[in-house]
Design an enzyme around this catalytic site. Structure first.
Site, PDB file in Angstrom:
ATOM      1  N   CYS A  60      -1.232  -2.777 -25.580  1.00  0.00           N
ATOM      2  CA  CYS A  60      -1.349  -2.342 -24.194  1.00  0.00           C
ATOM      3  C   CYS A  60      -0.181  -2.808 -23.322  1.00  0.00           C
ATOM      4  CB  CYS A  60      -2.672  -2.796 -23.583  1.00  0.00           C
ATOM      5  SG  CYS A  60      -2.804  -4.578 -23.458  1.00  0.00           S
TER       6      CYS A  60
ATOM      7  N   HIS B  22       0.817  -1.200   0.000  1.00  0.00           N
ATOM      8  CA  HIS B  22       0.000   0.000   0.000  1.00  0.00           C
ATOM      9  C   HIS B  22       0.859   1.261   0.000  1.00  0.00           C
ATOM     10  CE1 HIS B  22      -4.182   1.240   0.382  1.00  0.00           C
ATOM     11  NE2 HIS B  22      -3.602   2.376   0.672  1.00  0.00           N
TER      12      HIS B  22
ATOM     13  N   ASP C  95       3.592 -10.216 -21.992  1.00  0.00           N
ATOM     14  CA  ASP C  95       3.514 -11.674 -22.009  1.00  0.00           C
ATOM     15  C   ASP C  95       3.923 -12.235 -23.366  1.00  0.00           C
ATOM     16  OD1 ASP C  95       2.835 -12.660 -19.450  1.00  0.00           O
ATOM     17  OD2 ASP C  95       0.891 -11.685 -19.633  1.00  0.00           O
TER      18      ASP C  95
ATOM     19  N   GLU D 199      -1.479 -12.287 -26.495  1.00  0.00           N
ATOM     20  CA  GLU D 199      -0.277 -12.291 -25.653  1.00  0.00           C
ATOM     21  C   GLU D 199       0.346 -13.681 -25.551  1.00  0.00           C
ATOM     22  OE1 GLU D 199      -1.221 -10.916 -21.688  1.00  0.00           O
ATOM     23  OE2 GLU D 199      -3.144 -11.937 -21.656  1.00  0.00           O
TER      24      GLU D 199
HETATM   25  C1  PEP Z   1       0.853  -7.810 -21.190  1.00  0.00           C
HETATM   26  O1  PEP Z   1       1.045  -9.007 -20.946  1.00  0.00           O
HETATM   27  O2  PEP Z   1       1.494  -7.177 -22.039  1.00  0.00           O
HETATM   28  C2  PEP Z   1      -0.161  -7.044 -20.435  1.00  0.00           C
HETATM   29  C3  PEP Z   1      -0.479  -5.817 -20.774  1.00  0.00           C
HETATM   30  O3  PEP Z   1      -0.740  -7.648 -19.370  1.00  0.00           O
HETATM   31  P1  PEP Z   1      -0.049  -7.847 -17.937  1.00  0.00           P
HETATM   32  O4  PEP Z   1       1.209  -7.045 -17.911  1.00  0.00           O
HETATM   33  O5  PEP Z   1      -1.053  -7.390 -16.943  1.00  0.00           O
HETATM   34  O6  PEP Z   1       0.177  -9.332 -17.900  1.00  0.00           O
HETATM   35 MG    MG Z   2      -0.420 -10.143 -19.846  1.00  0.00          MG
END
Ligand code: PEP
Ligand code: MG
Length: 755
Positions: free
Chosen positions: A675, A363, A628, A604
């Site tokens: 993302c 936190h 990922d 991913e």
């Molecule tokens: C990713 O795997 O690129 C992703 C955006 O998800 P996370 O980092 O939450 O696994």
């Molecule tokens: Mg991911």
């Protein structure tokens, strides 16, 4: 031999610095093998020399002075071959080089073993014998094991600058303590150690005669703490979100509720004085909370202890308890820092946070990020009690704490700090401007988030919406699955804050490195295991609750998009969509005016890349999770420090995979965004612009940097750079190419430690 090895390794590990580790090695190895000499040569890559850095048996005066050029002598031979050299009589070898300063002409037997890390020879570990003899296999294996151990210490010393100072005698070695990067940024300041205000455990029992007076004193102390907390709440109110402010309500509740106050009063009535009664109550409460093994409740243990100590301080000093003085650039250091201690420092004086316990998901780290203060957590070997008043540098990018830094290190960080300030002023000017290339191509930028405390960030105004809302955190900070109503309230706040801008909420992606404390999954290979959609499809009740909460939360806003994580089979998409449809129909039947939101999948997992057509046909949009995707394509665990050097999202294989997904999506007219972290890195954004992706989603802190990149490069230039990148054979070559293009555009300052 194995016992000796264990002992040496443990002594090497606890040596205060590299010099100490080398001294242990040469002394112990000489003794263990019964050799006449043991020495270590380290490679000075700048001067292209091997430097005698420690010896037991040769002339100690020669240490630091004897420098052998590359490829010279037997030491040069060991390095060149990166193999051991084992000779009965060194002097008969063609490469033998006589070095008079060391006095080694007395020794014949020679065994030199290279010290290697990540395929790089960092030096040589040598043993010598007076007699002519070849060392046996056990001795060679023994030295190899120790050389590997030493390699770790050398790499650490290289990173800290200690090695450079060893080579450059006379300078004080620089040291830093390593923790976990928990809030980015660098800060130079003065340490202020926070500690429990009084030692509750040291409080003795004492019998009371005037019970009423004791109860009165206790009640006054509680009232004083309540007042203190109220003052703090007002002070931090502007900086904290609703969720964080709720913490203060929780503390108030603890102090006003029955258990803490009444249990103490009961104990006073049983005959103990107030401090003793309080000690027992706090002990009882912490025991209960500690036993729960839940991170959320462990955080509460800190709060309970902190509250207990505050009451004790007031009991001991009446109203005279006065807050500590904070330097103008205070770096808060503690074994364990409570949210109240953090809140106590006036924001304008708080420069950084360093804690022995905790991790980036604690936190306190979340609060530091919300306040925009660099933080390093989990600095396990930090001698906290020696940090007060010391000059400190917190490096929140790399998770380092420099103590009493040398002028050179200080200058380097000042430069970084200045660089950050200049850059952030330059970037400020981009606020409100569109994310558009000079030739008119718009590339919308979205934010990644998962915390309610991040919703209020002013930078969010720059975003076209939320590109990835990670729903794991509300699940992780509880002691059970959150109910439909609790989830709905959370999602509604997110959707409301951003409406009418689109908000993409990802369904629960736990498993892998994100376990739920109340839903333990023991797996040897968690990243290839029960993760993301696999887990939720096996538990439709968990999934349906979340979908119902999402659909209900979106009523009236209609800006929700649902994203499915870890898809590796088309059947997962089909099954999920049936469940979403079912939740939708049931809610309609129940009279809720819900709508079907667009559903997308995360790309991913490599399998998803090769089935992009089949997946794209089934959904409204695609979002590439490069974190990922990189780990699975390159077979590199994203959390493993040993292979961290191999994790590179600019690897040509990753770029090609992304390209294939973008082309697949485009051919079916599906929207495709990114993302993962690649989207928020300047070089990544440039190459993704070339690919023609529809959106980039990143942490709020990267928005303006990436906008700067987009506003600097024409689409056609980005396309050319993409084509050139796809011809590169290594990630380094891609980096050089794109980095060069950035430099040419005058954007060199965006690349560097921020990458
Ligand atoms: C990713 O795997 O690129 C992703 C955006 O998800 P996370 O980092 O939450 O696994
Ligand atoms: Mg991911």
């Amino acid at each position: 031999m194995l016992d000796i090895l264990h002992r040496i390794v443990s002594e090497v590990n606890s040596a205060p610095d590299l010099g100490g580790a080398l001294a242990v090695i040469v002394r112990q190895v000489k003794q263990a093998i019964g050799a006449d000499v043991c020495s270590v040569y380290l490679t000075d890559f700048n001067k292209r020399e091997h430097v005698l850095q420690a010896t037991d048996g040769l002339n100690p005066e020669a240490v630091g002075k004897v420098r052998l050029p590359y490829h010279r002598g037997l030491i040069g031979l060991v390095c060149e071959r990166a193999e051991s050299v084992n000779l009965a009589n060194a002097q008969e070898h063609a490469c033998y080089l006589r070095v008079v300063e060391t006095g080694e002409e007395r020794f014949l037997g020679f065994l030199g073993v290279p010290i290697i890390q990540n395929r790089k020879t960092l030096g040589v570990l040598v043993v010598r014998e007076k007699e002519a003899r070849v060392f046996d296999d056990n001795e060679v294996a023994f030295l190899f094991t120790l050389a590997a151990q030493l390699a770790g210490a050398i790499v650490h010393a290289q990173a800290s600058g200690e090695l450079a100072t060893l080579f450059d005698k006379g300078m004080r070695p620089t040291r830093f303590f390593q923790g976990r990067p928990s809030a980015s940024g660098v800060a130079l300041g003065v340490g202020i150690v926070v500690y429990p205000p009084a030692d509750l455990n040291a409080v003795p029992d004492r019998a009371v005669t005037d019970v009423a007076a004791e109860e009165g004193a206790f009640r006054r102390a509680v009232a004083a703490v309540l007042e203190e907390l109220e003052r703090l709440r007002v002070r931090v109110a502007l900086n904290l979100s609703e969720e964080d402010r709720a913490l203060f309500d929780a503390w108030r509740l603890m102090l006003s509720g029955d258990s803490l106050v009444n249990s103490t009063i009961r104990r006073i009535h049983e005959g103990n004085w107030a401090p003793g009664a309080l000690r027992e109550t706090i002990r009882e409460h912490t025991r209960i909370f500690e036993a729960m093994e839940d991170p959320y409740f462990r955080e509460r243990v800190t709060d309970i202890r902190d509250l207990g100590l505050r009451i004790l301080r007031h009991l001991q000093h009446g109203q005279k308890a006065k807050p500590p003085e904070y330097p103008s650039r205070a770096i808060l250091v503690g074994e364990e820092i409570s949210a109240v201690q953090l809140a106590e420092v006036p924001r304008e004086r708080l420069a950084g946070v360093v804690s022995v316990s905790g991790s980036s998901s604690s936190h306190i780290a979340i609060l530091a990020r919300a306040l925009g203060v660099p933080a390093v957590m989990g600095v396990t070997d930090l001698p906290v009690n020696r940090m007060n008043g010391r000059d400190l540098i917190v490096d929140g990018y790399r998770g380092r704490l420099h103590v009493s830094p040398t002028p050179a290190v200080r200058a380097e960080y000042r430069r970084m700090e200045h660089h950050e300030q200049v850059l952030s002023r330059e970037l400020e000017a981009l606020k409100g401007l569109p994310s558009e290339t000079p030739d008119g191509f718009a590339l919308p930028l979205f934010v990644n988030t998962g915390l309610l405390s991040e919703l209020d960030l002013p930078l969010n105004r720059e975003a076209a919406g939320i590109g990835l809302y990670r729903t794991e955190i509300p699940f992780m900070v509880r002691n059970r699955f959150p109910s439909e109503t609790e989830q709905m309230a959370n999602y509604r706040q997110v959707l409301d804050t951003f409406a009418p801008r689109p908000v993409t909420i990802r369904t629960l992606d736990v498993g892998g490195d994100k376990p739920l404390p109340y839903f333990p999954v023991e797996e040897i290979n968690a990243f290839l295991g029960w993760r993301g959609i696999r887990l939720t499809l096996d538990h439709p009740e968990i999934f349906l609750t979340q979908i119902r909460a999402l659909l209900r939360a979106a009523i009236g806003f209609n800006n929700l998009r649902i994203l499915l994580p870890m898809i590796s089979q088309v059947s997962e998409v089909d099954d999920t969509q049936l469940l979403i449809q079912r939740a939708h129909d049931e809610l309609r039947e129940e009279g809720h005016a819900v709508q079907m939101p667009p559903v997308g999948v995360m790309i991913e997992v490599p399998a998803a890349v090769y089935q992009i057509d089949a997946l794209a046909r089934r959904v409204a949009f695609l979002s590439i999770g490069t974190n990922d995707l990189t780990q699975y394509l390159l077979a590199v665990d994203r959390n493993n420090a040993h292979v961290a050097g191999l994790f590179d999202d600019l690897h040509p294989a990753v770029l090609r995979a992304i390209m294939q997904v973008v082309q697949g999506a485009k051919s079916l007219n599906r929207e495709v965004g990114i993302c993962g972290e690649l989207a928020g890195s300047p070089l990544g954004a440039l190459v993704l612009l070339g690919m023609g992706v529809d959106s980039l989603s990143m942490s709020a802190g990267s928005l303006l940097k990436i906008k700067r990149v987009i506003r600097s490069f024409n689409r056609s230039r980005a396309r050319d750079l993409l084509q050139a990148s796809l011809r590169c054979e290594t990630a380094e070559a891609v980096r050089r190419l794109l980095g060069g293009a950035m430099e040419d555009m005058g954007l060199g300052n965006l690349v560097g430690y921020t990458q």
